[in-house]
Write a protein that holds these residues in place. Sequence first.
Motif, PDB file in Angstrom:
ATOM      1  N   UNK A  37       0.825  -1.205   0.000  1.00  0.00           N
ATOM      2  CA  UNK A  37       0.000   0.000   0.000  1.00  0.00           C
ATOM      3  C   UNK A  37       0.861   1.257   0.000  1.00  0.00           C
ATOM      4  N   UNK A  38       1.997   1.204   0.679  1.00  0.00           N
ATOM      5  CA  UNK A  38       2.867   2.370   0.776  1.00  0.00           C
ATOM      6  C   UNK A  38       4.134   2.236  -0.076  1.00  0.00           C
ATOM      7  N   UNK A  39       4.230   1.170  -0.846  1.00  0.00           N
ATOM      8  CA  UNK A  39       5.373   0.932  -1.728  1.00  0.00           C
ATOM      9  C   UNK A  39       6.694   1.031  -0.960  1.00  0.00           C
ATOM     10  N   UNK A  40       6.795   0.233   0.127  1.00  0.00           N
ATOM     11  CA  UNK A  40       7.997   0.328   0.947  1.00  0.00           C
ATOM     12  C   UNK A  40       8.294  -0.973   1.677  1.00  0.00           C
ATOM     13  N   UNK A  41       9.569  -1.192   1.901  1.00  0.00           N
ATOM     14  CA  UNK A  41      10.028  -2.202   2.849  1.00  0.00           C
ATOM     15  C   UNK A  41      10.006  -1.563   4.235  1.00  0.00           C
ATOM     16  N   UNK A  42       9.469  -2.293   5.212  1.00  0.00           N
ATOM     17  CA  UNK A  42       9.488  -1.833   6.595  1.00  0.00           C
ATOM     18  C   UNK A  42      10.400  -2.735   7.415  1.00  0.00           C
ATOM     19  N   UNK A  43      11.243  -2.137   8.223  1.00  0.00           N
ATOM     20  CA  UNK A  43      12.040  -2.903   9.181  1.00  0.00           C
ATOM     21  C   UNK A  43      11.439  -2.716  10.566  1.00  0.00           C
ATOM     22  N   UNK A  44      11.292  -3.843  11.277  1.00  0.00           N
ATOM     23  CA  UNK A  44      10.738  -3.836  12.625  1.00  0.00           C
ATOM     24  C   UNK A  44      11.630  -4.668  13.532  1.00  0.00           C
TER      25      UNK A  44
END
Length: 332
Positions: free
Chosen positions: A252-259
């Motif tokens: 949806x946000x066109x991104x890789x997320x790191x958590x």
Amino acid sequence: MTANQGIALVERDEDGVDKAFRSDVLAGLQQTQKAIPARWLYDDAGSQLFEDITSLEEYYPTRAETQILEARKDEFRRLIGADRAVVEFGSGSSVKTPLLLEAIAPAAYVPLDISGDFLRQSSAALAKKFPGLPVLPVEADFMKQVTLPAEVEEMRKLGFFPGSTIGNMVARTAVDLLRSMRATLGGTEGERPLLLIGMDLVKDVAVLEAAYDDARGVTAEFNLNLVRRINRELDGTIPVDDFVHRAIWNDDFSRIEMHLEAKCDMDFEVCEQRFSMAAGETIHTENSHKFSPRSANLLLLAGGWTPMARWTDDKDRFSVILAEASEHRNAP
């Protein structure tokens, strides 16, 4: 010629703690979705770990951007010209920065970085490699407008922002940064500054996720280093071994997320404030947005920069864009 020792613009308290770091960590841990800005991943240890990441097989951006910088030297020289002061937002890479400096023969090099020791080390290495080039490091938070050294005040300027670091920010923050870069670089209506910026491109999800969760676990250590830094600098009691690194594609946000995901319920303190996390809860530590040519151009225009030229590597994985400051400093 050796690097200038530089100037420091980071605001610290009487114990030497970066006030902005403390404020961001405490505010971020109080949110429902805990989150800490990605810039705090880059203390000296984090900066070195990121340098290690750039050489990993899975991490394509550095190789792709380096290929562009090597292949397009003649075009950079023609479009940018010589005798500019290169202002790099983030301490220079041992690979990419020399390629640009060799191509355009600048009058001075000003690296800006929040990690002072890493900044001075990289500056000294570049000064040794380019003995005739004034190297003027500034320890500063480049997310805000920075006062540049007096030596470059009257020079034409080129901002250099490689590595797609712009993708670490949500759109509003990225636009604010681009505008503050415009203010930092200054210029006049007759001689507007230029910006050379890297932007990663949308591609296969498996390739993206592997780039941020490598088989050797270096990226995991990079992410976990943030917890170690909090414990060290902010008197934290966070159990590092009770977290696991996660890299997730958010379409949806066109991104890789790191958590950082909690493996169990936990309680801990930071700066004498108590916090709790449940098993499965995460601290969101980084976004890495991926762009299309259109979305990249729109972001630059919103930040006050007009795209002039765009290059990609031979596999269309990464782009480097040259932009000129818009006619009016606050124009979209």
